[in-house]
Design an enzyme around this catalytic site. Sequence first.
Site, PDB file in Angstrom:
ATOM      1  N   THR A   1       0.836  -1.190   0.000  1.00 19.36           N
ATOM      2  CA  THR A   1       0.000   0.000   0.000  1.00 19.36           C
ATOM      3  C   THR A   1       0.873   1.242   0.000  1.00 19.36           C
ATOM      4  O   THR A   1       2.018   1.212   0.453  1.00 19.36           O
ATOM      5  CB  THR A   1      -0.898   0.033   1.248  1.00 19.36           C
ATOM      6  OG1 THR A   1      -0.056   0.131   2.410  1.00 19.36           O
ATOM      7  CG2 THR A   1      -1.749  -1.217   1.350  1.00 19.36           C
TER       8      THR A   1
ATOM      9  N   GLU B   1      -5.846  -3.788  -1.094  1.00 21.30           N
ATOM     10  CA  GLU B   1      -6.277  -4.961  -0.323  1.00 21.30           C
ATOM     11  C   GLU B   1      -7.385  -5.747  -1.013  1.00 21.30           C
ATOM     12  O   GLU B   1      -7.743  -6.837  -0.568  1.00 21.30           O
ATOM     13  CB  GLU B   1      -6.761  -4.523   1.067  1.00 21.30           C
ATOM     14  CG  GLU B   1      -5.673  -4.007   1.978  1.00 21.30           C
ATOM     15  CD  GLU B   1      -5.427  -2.502   1.847  1.00 21.30           C
ATOM     16  OE1 GLU B   1      -4.806  -1.932   2.761  1.00 21.30           O
ATOM     17  OE2 GLU B   1      -5.844  -1.898   0.833  1.00 21.30           O
TER      18      GLU B   1
ATOM     19  N   LYS C   1     -15.473  17.075  10.534  1.00 21.07           N
ATOM     20  CA  LYS C   1     -16.522  16.981  11.556  1.00 21.07           C
ATOM     21  C   LYS C   1     -16.755  18.363  12.143  1.00 21.07           C
ATOM     22  O   LYS C   1     -15.918  18.880  12.898  1.00 21.07           O
ATOM     23  CB  LYS C   1     -16.118  15.973  12.634  1.00 21.07           C
ATOM     24  CG  LYS C   1     -15.930  14.568  12.074  1.00 21.07           C
ATOM     25  CD  LYS C   1     -15.353  13.608  13.093  1.00 21.07           C
ATOM     26  CE  LYS C   1     -15.096  12.246  12.465  1.00 21.07           C
ATOM     27  NZ  LYS C   1     -14.444  11.307  13.396  1.00 21.07           N
TER      28      LYS C   1
ATOM     29  N   TRP D   1     -21.038  15.549   9.891  1.00 20.60           N
ATOM     30  CA  TRP D   1     -19.966  15.198   8.965  1.00 20.60           C
ATOM     31  C   TRP D   1     -20.123  15.982   7.669  1.00 20.60           C
ATOM     32  O   TRP D   1     -21.214  16.037   7.090  1.00 20.60           O
ATOM     33  CB  TRP D   1     -20.003  13.699   8.652  1.00 20.60           C
ATOM     34  CG  TRP D   1     -19.468  12.847   9.769  1.00 20.60           C
ATOM     35  CD1 TRP D   1     -19.046  13.271  10.997  1.00 20.60           C
ATOM     36  CD2 TRP D   1     -19.301  11.436   9.746  1.00 20.60           C
ATOM     37  NE1 TRP D   1     -18.635  12.212  11.749  1.00 20.60           N
ATOM     38  CE2 TRP D   1     -18.779  11.054  11.010  1.00 20.60           C
ATOM     39  CE3 TRP D   1     -19.539  10.451   8.807  1.00 20.60           C
ATOM     40  CZ2 TRP D   1     -18.489   9.748  11.336  1.00 20.60           C
ATOM     41  CZ3 TRP D   1     -19.249   9.137   9.136  1.00 20.60           C
ATOM     42  CH2 TRP D   1     -18.726   8.783  10.378  1.00 20.60           C
TER      43      TRP D   1
END
Length: 535
Positions: free
Chosen positions: A185, A329, A438, A443
């Site tokens: 990654t 992944e 936030k 959100w």
Amino acid sequence: MLGQMMNVPLVIPSLLEFAAKYHGDCEIVSKTVEGPIHRYTYVGMARRARQLANALRGLGLGEGDIVGTLAWNGYRHVELYYAVSGIGAVCHTVNPRLFVEQITYIINHAEDRYIFTDLTFVKLLEGLADKLPKVRGFVLMTDRAHMPSTTLPKALCYEELLAGQPDTFDWPVVDENSAAALCYTSGTTGNPRGVLYSHRSTVLHSMAVNFADAFALTARDAMLPVVPMFHVNAWGIPYAAPVSGCKLVMPGPHLDGPSLTSLMETEGVTITAGVPTVWLNLLAHIKETGKRPSKLDRVVIGGSACPPAMMEAFEGLGIRTIHAWGMTEMSPLGVINSPTRKTEALPAAERAAVALKQGRPLFGVDIKIVDAAGEDLPFDAVSFGSLKVHGYWICSGYFRQDPVPAHEEPGWFDTGDVATIDAEGFVKIVDRTKDVIKSGGEWISSIDLENVAIAHPAVREAAAIGRPDEKWGERPVIVAVLKPGASATAEEIRAFYRGKVGKWCEPDAVIIVESLPHTATGKLLKTELRRLYGG
């Protein structure tokens, strides 16, 4: 009672041999690092992959050994994909765009035995060679005429390695669950993590890529993967294209707008794939010249969310965009946006809104969203939750690392994304868990704010970050890059948000800069932006 069906293992060499036998005259065209165009067919590729397999055995490589590559999209790199995995070894694609310290860590953590490199990266490796104690030797992916003088120890020439090798090879019968490929990654914090793919997962992923509602590669297509082969195996395209007899057009290091447009036109490219940052350059070139690749039918966009303005620009050229989402992944394909009978019947504005979502899962991937307590949330297009995935080509853990919170729930991988899912299964990635803003207990999606900014006629690229605020906790800030020759003030860009998002979501500030930092795979580097502008 067991079924009476042949138990044929799903292994990577079977993809290559099928292509050679049934699509043998289909071309693989590569723009090489050295400059010229290279052409051959799947028959030729299979022959050279077998020669390379013999050469790898001659170097003492075998089952379980890890072989690193630092290379662009080209025919020699594809040969390595098949030959390395085919002998039972593991093909480890190293991302050369990572920081030098990360590259060193990755090669040492994987314990690469040999490294195959394009000429572009020889100097990079020369600076690292004394820090790579497990590497036995280096192979420069070129011919003798282009071999440079190098300080790399035990440097070999790729073409000389193949020369004189038999073009027949008995691929060993390996367990389909054996390791075949390794990608790390490009995380923005901590060391990169290795994802170890199996033969089985790779073959199943290749079949899924070719679904009619996925990339839908056919023997009539010519695919140019702009996404690098060192970025999650070019999204599986070098494995999927041979299965369908699709022509492969490999751009090498030539990824600028003019080079891509020319190659697409010359080779009759019908489908291409890459991250949004690449398409900014291509669209700018098309706008400047007034010429679009005449055969180009569809563009797969992934890696980060496709801005609405980009989708509109392609559709204005008669080019269909295919929104996709996945992760290293996940091999990487997870969901893809193809219309259904129901969505095609929607009014134009609603249909466009659905097209901007990342899409629905392919067979082989299951999804869910959960709240902070881990409880499942409904598919109502409203509930925000952490997106988790499960399936045939999704990693169960990281290579040579202890379990991490992403794998805490057995059978599920926590993607780190915040998403909504509607009743039809269409996923909308709202943000990365670490990037969501936030404010006042609510959100705010940084992706939504970035999409509005990019729709401004003067803005080329933009990023939204949260800035600490005593009253609200965080407030949004936009960091923007203007198009060449364009002008706009920060207040003009702020005013552009009015009526497009809720008033409380409007950015408190706009900062205009010359450029934005990106990760090695082209994503915005939010950690650096927060460091620079989030104070």
